[in-house]
Design a protein around this motif. Structure first.
Motif, PDB file in Angstrom:
ATOM      1  N   PHE A 267      -5.161   3.145   0.637  1.00 31.52           N
ATOM      2  CA  PHE A 267      -5.578   2.326  -0.497  1.00 31.52           C
ATOM      3  C   PHE A 267      -6.223   3.180  -1.587  1.00 31.52           C
ATOM      4  O   PHE A 267      -6.743   4.256  -1.324  1.00 31.52           O
ATOM      5  CB  PHE A 267      -6.574   1.263  -0.037  1.00 31.52           C
ATOM      6  CG  PHE A 267      -6.092   0.450   1.139  1.00 31.52           C
ATOM      7  CD1 PHE A 267      -4.822  -0.097   1.150  1.00 31.52           C
ATOM      8  CD2 PHE A 267      -6.903   0.250   2.238  1.00 31.52           C
ATOM      9  CE1 PHE A 267      -4.365  -0.843   2.227  1.00 31.52           C
ATOM     10  CE2 PHE A 267      -6.462  -0.501   3.327  1.00 31.52           C
ATOM     11  CZ  PHE A 267      -5.195  -1.046   3.317  1.00 31.52           C
TER      12      PHE A 267
ATOM     13  N   SER B 265       0.870  -1.182   0.000  1.00 33.39           N
ATOM     14  CA  SER B 265       0.000   0.000   0.000  1.00 33.39           C
ATOM     15  C   SER B 265       0.903   1.226   0.000  1.00 33.39           C
ATOM     16  O   SER B 265       1.927   1.246   0.680  1.00 33.39           O
ATOM     17  CB  SER B 265      -0.936   0.016   1.212  1.00 33.39           C
ATOM     18  OG  SER B 265      -0.220  -0.032   2.423  1.00 33.39           O
TER      19      SER B 265
ATOM     20  N   GLU C 126      -6.487  -4.980  -6.184  1.00 37.04           N
ATOM     21  CA  GLU C 126      -6.895  -3.847  -5.363  1.00 37.04           C
ATOM     22  C   GLU C 126      -8.033  -4.240  -4.428  1.00 37.04           C
ATOM     23  O   GLU C 126      -8.620  -5.317  -4.550  1.00 37.04           O
ATOM     24  CB  GLU C 126      -7.297  -2.678  -6.258  1.00 37.04           C
ATOM     25  CG  GLU C 126      -6.114  -2.148  -7.074  1.00 37.04           C
ATOM     26  CD  GLU C 126      -6.502  -1.060  -8.032  1.00 37.04           C
ATOM     27  OE1 GLU C 126      -6.929   0.014  -7.563  1.00 37.04           O
ATOM     28  OE2 GLU C 126      -6.384  -1.290  -9.248  1.00 37.04           O
TER      29      GLU C 126
ATOM     30  N   VAL D  17       0.786   2.537  -6.256  1.00 36.03           N
ATOM     31  CA  VAL D  17       1.450   1.248  -6.496  1.00 36.03           C
ATOM     32  C   VAL D  17       1.755   1.119  -7.986  1.00 36.03           C
ATOM     33  O   VAL D  17       2.864   0.738  -8.376  1.00 36.03           O
ATOM     34  CB  VAL D  17       0.589   0.068  -6.002  1.00 36.03           C
ATOM     35  CG1 VAL D  17       1.216  -1.260  -6.401  1.00 36.03           C
ATOM     36  CG2 VAL D  17       0.385   0.142  -4.494  1.00 36.03           C
TER      37      VAL D  17
ATOM     38  N   GLU E  84      -3.442  -5.317  -2.410  1.00 39.62           N
ATOM     39  CA  GLU E  84      -3.427  -3.987  -1.815  1.00 39.62           C
ATOM     40  C   GLU E  84      -3.862  -4.148  -0.363  1.00 39.62           C
ATOM     41  O   GLU E  84      -5.005  -4.510  -0.087  1.00 39.62           O
ATOM     42  CB  GLU E  84      -4.363  -3.054  -2.580  1.00 39.62           C
ATOM     43  CG  GLU E  84      -4.261  -1.625  -2.113  1.00 39.62           C
ATOM     44  CD  GLU E  84      -5.130  -0.682  -2.915  1.00 39.62           C
ATOM     45  OE1 GLU E  84      -4.674   0.436  -3.180  1.00 39.62           O
ATOM     46  OE2 GLU E  84      -6.278  -1.061  -3.267  1.00 39.62           O
TER      47      GLU E  84
END
Length: 183
Positions: free
Chosen positions: A44, A38, A80, A49, A119
């Motif tokens: 998030f 993360s 994700e 990323v 994630e």
């Protein structure tokens, strides 16, 4: 979702090619490594990323970014929080996700593994959507690469103990093994 075995790219997922890869020395694909990431840590849905794996992280935006900006890393896939899967490197190529690592008696796990980043963090539960996407992706990869048996799906912490802790205690290994490893 479909894996084109000739190219190593999955259809039905987002593609975000990373420059951080090279050729596998022997072409072997026999290990699947689960990670978490993360950026910034604990945040998030930032898109950072993807930028990190493309060497485009905005260094001045967060102090942690300046610390990692010079690293050249990638993974084959990112899942994700909403279950979206992004592929960065062809399965046929060596992504740079495992670093100094050992599985059994073999060192250099990048040579023969696929890397999946979730994630997340070690201590926050992963989402239902992530588990669903991960299970589907694992099944697809196991069908395409039968050497990836249930015994050859592991965490980054398993191949780099003492150096890495991901996917962490929040990851439900029993759930993955019960659902995904049925091929």
């Amino acid at each position: 979702m479909y894996l084109d075995r000739a190219t190593g790219w999955c259809e039905g997922v987002r593609h975000c090619p990373s420059p951080n890869f090279n050729e596998r020395p022997d072409g072997e694909i026999s290990l699947l490594v689960i990670h978490n990431i993360s950026l910034p840590p604990g945040q998030f849905g930032t898109g950072r990323v993807q930028q990190f794996f493309q060497n485009c992280l905005p260094c001045g935006e967060h102090p942690f970014f300046a610390e990692i900006a010079e690293l050249r890393v990638s993974a084959h896939f990112l899942i994700e929080r909403d279950g979206t899967i992004t592929q960065f490197v062809s399965c046929l190529d060596r992504a740079w996700h495992a670093g100094v690592s050992r599985f059994g008696e073999r060192e250099g796990c990048n040579d023969f593994s696929l890397g999946i980043e979730l994630e997340g963090t070690d201590f926050q539960p992963y989402s239902e959507a992530q588990y669903g996407a991960l299970i589907e992706l694992c099944r697809l990869l196991q069908r395409a690469y039968p050497a990836i048996t249930s015994e050859r799906i592991c965490g980054h912490s398993d191949i780099a103990p003492g150096r890495k802790t991901d996917p962490g205690p929040a990851f439900d290994w029993l759930r993955l093994r019960a659902a995904a490893i049925t091929c």
